[in-house]
Motif scaffolding. Structure first.
Motif, PDB file in Angstrom:
ATOM      1  N   GLN A  69       0.981  -1.256  -0.181  1.00  8.55           N
ATOM      2  CA  GLN A  69      -0.131   0.088   0.227  1.00  8.55           C
ATOM      3  C   GLN A  69       0.784   1.150   0.723  1.00  8.55           C
ATOM      4  N   MET A  70       0.222   2.532  -0.525  1.00 10.07           N
ATOM      5  CA  MET A  70       1.360   3.485  -0.116  1.00 10.07           C
ATOM      6  C   MET A  70       0.075   4.888   0.288  1.00 10.07           C
ATOM      7  N   PRO A  71       0.301   5.168   1.443  1.00 13.34           N
ATOM      8  CA  PRO A  71      -0.972   5.522   1.650  1.00 13.34           C
ATOM      9  C   PRO A  71      -0.291   7.469   1.539  1.00 13.34           C
ATOM     10  N   ILE A  72      -1.458   7.584   0.709  1.00 17.11           N
ATOM     11  CA  ILE A  72      -1.394   9.611   0.642  1.00 17.11           C
ATOM     12  C   ILE A  72      -2.177   9.768   1.379  1.00 17.11           C
ATOM     13  N   VAL A  73      -3.490   9.632   0.851  1.00 20.66           N
ATOM     14  CA  VAL A  73      -4.629  10.191   1.244  1.00 20.66           C
ATOM     15  C   VAL A  73      -4.786   9.847   2.452  1.00 20.66           C
ATOM     16  N   LEU A  74      -4.757   8.301   3.033  1.00 21.88           N
ATOM     17  CA  LEU A  74      -5.197   7.646   4.198  1.00 21.88           C
ATOM     18  C   LEU A  74      -4.157   7.634   5.420  1.00 21.88           C
ATOM     19  N   ARG A  75      -2.908   8.454   4.458  1.00 23.66           N
ATOM     20  CA  ARG A  75      -1.242   8.325   5.595  1.00 23.66           C
ATOM     21  C   ARG A  75      -1.496   9.070   7.447  1.00 23.66           C
ATOM     22  N   LYS A  76      -2.695  10.142   7.085  1.00 22.40           N
ATOM     23  CA  LYS A  76      -3.086  10.488   8.543  1.00 22.40           C
ATOM     24  C   LYS A  76      -4.303   9.084   9.727  1.00 22.40           C
ATOM     25  N   LEU A  77      -4.691   9.443   8.602  1.00 20.59           N
ATOM     26  CA  LEU A  77      -6.020   8.723   9.114  1.00 20.59           C
ATOM     27  C   LEU A  77      -5.928   6.942  10.715  1.00 20.59           C
ATOM     28  N   ASP A  78      -4.660   6.884  10.735  1.00 20.16           N
ATOM     29  CA  ASP A  78      -4.658   6.041  12.102  1.00 20.16           C
ATOM     30  C   ASP A  78      -3.560   6.606  12.862  1.00 20.16           C
ATOM     31  N   ILE A  79      -3.439   8.268  12.542  1.00 13.89           N
ATOM     32  CA  ILE A  79      -2.347   8.927  13.421  1.00 13.89           C
ATOM     33  C   ILE A  79      -3.443   9.912  14.292  1.00 13.89           C
TER      34      ILE A  79
END
Lengths: 617, 150
Positions: A135-145
């Motif tokens: 996976q390469m999260p750009i849009v979802l990157r911050k969701l679990d932070i």
């Protein structure tokens, strides 16, 4: 929160914020995304709150209810930072053990770590779980932070840095250049080049212009926009403010489905925070640029995902589409030039401005740049949200990230693009997924729903399902769509009832051609896709229904027969209580009788039986 | 007619015709339906013809011209829920409550509705009662879920 009077003030605040945060502070992130919420994430978070308090860990351990962590199949998920231990299927009862073992003594709770559904390999840390690899999260990157309701969390991760960069270092033209050069295409389905749309709107002569975020995610099977609006609302706002600056708009609207109450709450809170801090309102960061955002709640109509229908409903009318041109970029909301982009498109904008167009354009395929978020659901082991570079193959998504199917099931198809998409058979599993490749096999990208079907799904039933959905949702304005969906539905009903004829297939194909070429909007034009793709790739299944009167997947009710096996029936009467028509009779503790004349073939008895005594063929 | 209540809703808006849908949504949220007298007031105050109000009220799924029950049950019939037997949940609930989808129980406790997709597809079949979601809600779990609201 302070009101940021200048970019320096914002920078200074961000630095202080980052310096005050200890990267090694233990954190518990309870996933409260679309997959975990229905599985009791609120109760799990409450259990942590209580347990941390009891153990005197308040303030020492940070508890957050965060956005979607991706692997919905293992709800409720809990991520322990900084180690990134990813606990799965956590219930409130597991919480004391996690607090005691992991948070107090630094040990793993083995029984709650990830196990691969097929290989049984275990993994405790997020980075080792196959679902996240590739996976390469750009849009979802911050969701679990981040905590989606905390602007500080967003700022600490570099939030509103792109806005600062755009307002202080880039002209509107340069912003549009960057979006154009990035190659970003609309993530809502059509895949129109975002930069080109912005350019048209910028060049339109008007003092009043509008920005709209389309959050009317109506495609059944898609929930990526919901996850972004709920889990990272400021990213959507930041993208829109940058868009407003680029085209010269002062007002933005976010249109959210009314089925997404939490998205409305989180977006409203984010808007209030952004106003308070001066990211929205007059003279944003002393740049002279004014912009504000309002929320417009949808009222329950699928067609409002279509841009002209959506605009009509913000204006206070029913959601009927109008013919284009003129396109909204020239004449949209209240007849003023309007940019309308989908949630995921807006959420990509800040990263493109931050990292540069070249960075973004280096990801993906020749004509489809960047990443795409898919909601991977259906008959796959590891359902959830995935974000992969464009060009990743269906096989990688379904079998590597998704962990394949149950061992006793066979893969049949992947349905993409919602009701406007099609069913893609096994022979195309190695297809690199992008806008053009999906179209070449008779489906579309759509907003990113990806529904995996196995041998227990019937493609004729799936085609009927989508046509029934579209028939229901067709606004009725144009004849090809209104009448076309009605007659397709009628023919499919005949086939499913065992009254189909082979000529029906030709007739449906002709109807499909007419609808595709003469409907007003995308709903009618793409409505034939589910029928066309299933006739093309699964003709045998149609013929089995038509010639043999058989539904091999045991789905189409009129072609099924339910019986009760007297050998295995215990006479528990569970089926009798469920049967809505009183077709099952008999004495307690004795085998039951099923009256075939009365039976409506609903299958509730089959579901209710604990002893597999109800048979279906 | 509850004059202060409708005035309270209208006072939050500027009174332009574009406020029509948000105003109707507030009325639906507060009253559980759109009462006739209130709609007459809305028509007058927003300067919107009554015909347009009724066309909007009957076009969108969230509006109802007859009172809905105390609890709104929405059973998801999205693609994944369809494949996982969402329709059986509708039938089972309909059988237990004695209502067809779209209707309200005689005691005005429950309105049974279906919805295109709730966006919790990974937990199909899903249903929502008021603002609470229930995932992996097989036919066997339905009666237990309903009991929580009785």
């Amino acid at each position: 929160m302070p009101k940021f009077e200048s970019v320096d003030h914002l920078q200074q605040y961000r630095r202080q914020l980052q310096a005050s945060r200890d990267p090694n502070q233990p954190q518990v992130l309870v996933c409260s995304g679309p997959g975990c919420l229905p599985m009791g994430s609120i109760e799990v978070a409450a259990a942590f709150r209580e347990e941390l308090g009891k153990n005197g860990l308040n303030g020492k351990v940070l508890l957050k209810e965060c956005g979607c962590q991706g692997l919905c199949a293992r709800a409720v998920k809990v991520l322990i930072r900084p180690q990134e231990i990813a606990y799965q299927e956590v219930t409130p009862e597991d919480v004391p053990e996690i607090v005691e073992a992991t948070l107090k003594n630094g040990q793993l709770v083995e029984r709650l770590i990830y196990e691969h559904p097929l290989t049984q390999e275990k993994a405790a840390f997020k980075a080792d779980i196959p679902f996240y690899k590739g996976q390469m999260p750009i849009v979802l990157r911050k969701l679990d932070i981040i905590d989606p309701q905390s602007l500080d969390d967003y700022l600490a991760l570099g939030g509103y840095r792109a806005l600062r960069k755009a307002l202080t270092g880039m002209s509107p033209d340069e912003v549009i250049d960057a979006v154009e050069q990035s190659g970003l295409r609309g993530r809502g389905g059509g895949g129109f080049p975002t930069g080109r749309k912005w350019r048209v709107c910028q060049e339109a002569l008007s003092d009043i212009k509008f920005i709209i975020c389309n959050g009317d995610e109506g495609d059944p099977g898609a929930f990526m926009d919901r996850a972004v609006m709920e889990g990272d609302p400021h990213a959507v706002l930041e993208g829109m403010i940058i868009g407003g600056y680029a085209i010269g708009a002062k007002q933005g609207y976010i249109y959210v489905r009314h089925e997404y109450p939490l998205a409305v709450t989180h977006l409203n809170k984010a808007i209030d925070q952004a106003r308070e801090c001066g990211f929205l309102g007059k003279n944003i960061l002393r740049s002279g640029f004014d912009f504000d955002i309002k929320i417009s709640r949808g009222a329950g109509a699928f067609v409002c995902g279509e841009e002209t229908a959506l605009i009509a409903s913000i204006e206070g009318y029913i959601g009927e589409p109008t013919p284009r041109p003129p396109y909204p970029a020239e004449s949209g909301l209240f007849d003023y030039p309007t940019i309308i982009n989908n949630v995921e498109t807006w959420a990509n904008i800040p990263e493109i401005i931050n990292m540069g167009a070249e960075w973004f354009a280096a990801i993906g395929t020749e004509n489809s740049k960047g990443t795409k978020v898919f909601s991977l659901v259906g008959a796959v082991n590891q359902t959830g949200l995935v974000e992969v570079p464009m060009g990743t193959t269906l096989r990688q998504i379904v079998f590597e990230l998704g962990g394949g199917l149950r061992p006793d099931r066979q893969f049949k198809a992947v349905q993409t693009g919602g009701p406007s998409g099609g069913c893609i058979p096994e022979q195309f599993l190695d297809l690199p997924v992008d806008y053009d490749s999906l179209q070449s096999v008779g489906s579309i990208m759509g907003s990113g729903g990806m529904i995996v079907m196995d041998n227990t799904s019937c493609t004729v039933d799936v085609a009927r399902y989508f046509i029934s959905f579209l028939h229901d949702e067709s606004c009725g304005k144009c004849t090809p769509c209104r009448e076309g969906t009605k007659h397709l539905l009628h023919i499919l009903d005949e086939i499913i009832a065992g009254r189909g004829e082979e000529e029906h297939l030709t007739l449906m194909e002709e109807l499909c051609d007419t609808m595709a070429s003469s409907s007003i909007c995308g709903l009618g034009m793409s409505a034939p896709n589910p029928v066309r793709s299933t006739i093309k790739y699964f003709r045998d299944e149609y013929l089995a229904h038509i010639r043999d009167k058989k539904c091999h997947a045991l789905v189409c009710r009129p072609l099924l027969k339910y019986t009760i096996d007297p050998e295995t029936c215990t006479g528990c009467l569970a089926c009798v209580r469920e049967c809505p028509v009183g077709a099952i009779t008999g004495k307690k503790k004795l085998p039951q009788d099923l009256d075939q004349e009365l039976c409506v073939k609903c299958g509730l008895c089959y579901e209710a039986c604990q002893f597999e005594a109800v048979k279906v063929e | 007619m509850d004059q202060p209540r409708i005035e309270g809703i209208l006072s939050r808006y500027e009174g332009s015709s574009a406020d029509l849908i948000p105003v109707l949504q507030d009325i639906q949220d507060q009253y559980n339906y759109l009462p006739k007298e209130e709609l007459n007031v809305v028509a007058e105050r927003l300067s919107v013809p009554l015909t347009q109000i009724y066309s909007v009220a009957t076009f969108f799924k969230m509006f109802s011209l007859i009172p809905k029950g105390k609890h709104q049950i929405k059973v998801c019939l999205g693609t994944t829920c369809h494949l996982r037997g969402g329709i059986k949940i509708v039938e089972s609930l309909g059988h237990r409550l004695g209502v067809e989808p779209g209707y309200t129980t005689k005691d005005m406790m429950f309105t049974l509705d279906t919805v295109g997709c709730l966006g919790s597809c990974a937990q199909a079949p899903v249903l929502m009662i008021d603002d609470k979601y229930f995932g992996r809600a097989g036919v066997d779990k339905v009666s237990k879920i309903i009991k929580q609201f009785k």
